[in-house]
Design a protein around this motif. Structure first.
Motif, PDB file in Angstrom:
ATOM      1  N   GLN A 144       0.843  -1.188   0.000  1.00 44.27           N
ATOM      2  CA  GLN A 144       0.000   0.000   0.000  1.00 44.27           C
ATOM      3  C   GLN A 144       0.880   1.240   0.000  1.00 44.27           C
ATOM      4  O   GLN A 144       1.975   1.242   0.552  1.00 44.27           O
ATOM      5  CB  GLN A 144      -0.903   0.002   1.232  1.00 44.27           C
ATOM      6  N   ASP A 191      -3.505  -4.739  -5.891  1.00 46.51           N
ATOM      7  CA  ASP A 191      -4.177  -6.024  -5.667  1.00 46.51           C
ATOM      8  C   ASP A 191      -3.468  -7.162  -6.393  1.00 46.51           C
ATOM      9  O   ASP A 191      -3.180  -8.191  -5.802  1.00 46.51           O
ATOM     10  CB  ASP A 191      -5.631  -5.955  -6.115  1.00 46.51           C
ATOM     11  N   THR A 210      -6.634  -0.760  -5.851  1.00 46.84           N
ATOM     12  CA  THR A 210      -7.830  -0.307  -5.153  1.00 46.84           C
ATOM     13  C   THR A 210      -7.538   1.062  -4.569  1.00 46.84           C
ATOM     14  O   THR A 210      -6.524   1.255  -3.905  1.00 46.84           O
ATOM     15  CB  THR A 210      -8.219  -1.274  -4.012  1.00 46.84           C
ATOM     16  N   LYS A 239     -10.000   4.292  -2.776  1.00 47.22           N
ATOM     17  CA  LYS A 239     -11.336   4.750  -2.365  1.00 47.22           C
ATOM     18  C   LYS A 239     -12.393   3.669  -2.625  1.00 47.22           C
ATOM     19  O   LYS A 239     -13.477   3.959  -3.117  1.00 47.22           O
ATOM     20  CB  LYS A 239     -11.724   6.020  -3.109  1.00 47.22           C
ATOM     21  N   SER A 240     -12.089   2.440  -2.351  1.00 47.80           N
ATOM     22  CA  SER A 240     -12.943   1.265  -2.549  1.00 47.80           C
ATOM     23  C   SER A 240     -13.315   1.006  -4.012  1.00 47.80           C
ATOM     24  O   SER A 240     -14.201   0.231  -4.306  1.00 47.80           O
ATOM     25  CB  SER A 240     -14.204   1.326  -1.664  1.00 47.80           C
ATOM     26  N   TYR A 241     -12.621   1.658  -4.945  1.00 51.68           N
ATOM     27  CA  TYR A 241     -12.788   1.385  -6.375  1.00 51.68           C
ATOM     28  C   TYR A 241     -11.673   0.459  -6.822  1.00 51.68           C
ATOM     29  O   TYR A 241     -10.524   0.616  -6.409  1.00 51.68           O
ATOM     30  CB  TYR A 241     -12.681   2.666  -7.223  1.00 51.68           C
ATOM     31  N   ASN A 242     -12.006  -0.487  -7.685  1.00 56.28           N
ATOM     32  CA  ASN A 242     -10.999  -1.349  -8.290  1.00 56.28           C
ATOM     33  C   ASN A 242     -10.708  -0.814  -9.681  1.00 56.28           C
ATOM     34  O   ASN A 242     -11.618  -0.665 -10.492  1.00 56.28           O
ATOM     35  CB  ASN A 242     -11.490  -2.792  -8.385  1.00 56.28           C
TER      36      ASN A 242
END
Length: 76
Positions: free
Chosen positions: A11, A42, A54, A56-59
């Motif tokens: 991260q 990921d 990933t 902001k919770s977007y892939n």
């Protein structure tokens, strides 16, 4: 360091987006890839392109050339 150097599971915190990525820069910013946000790698395709991340919770899937234009600070 740039995003393309991260390994899966690592991260980082986005520091800046280089102007070298051109017109995709605005699109990435609209999707939440902005300075100060956390981004997680990921997985990376077997040939190294694309990179799935990933933010902001977007892939999102990014080309390696696009990922090189995103400067990050690695978080442990």
């Amino acid at each position: 360091m740039n995003l393309s150097n991260l390994k899966p599971g690592q991260q980082g915190k986005i520091i800046k987006l280089d102007s070298s990525i051109g017109p995709i820069r605005r699109r990435l910013m609209d999707m939440g890839v902005i300075p100060g946000e956390l981004i997680t790698v990921d997985k990376i395709a077997p040939m190294g392109d694309p990179i799935e991340v990933t933010v902001k919770s977007y892939n999102l899937s990014l080309r390696k050339s696009e990922a090189k234009g995103i400067e990050i600070e690695v978080l442990l």
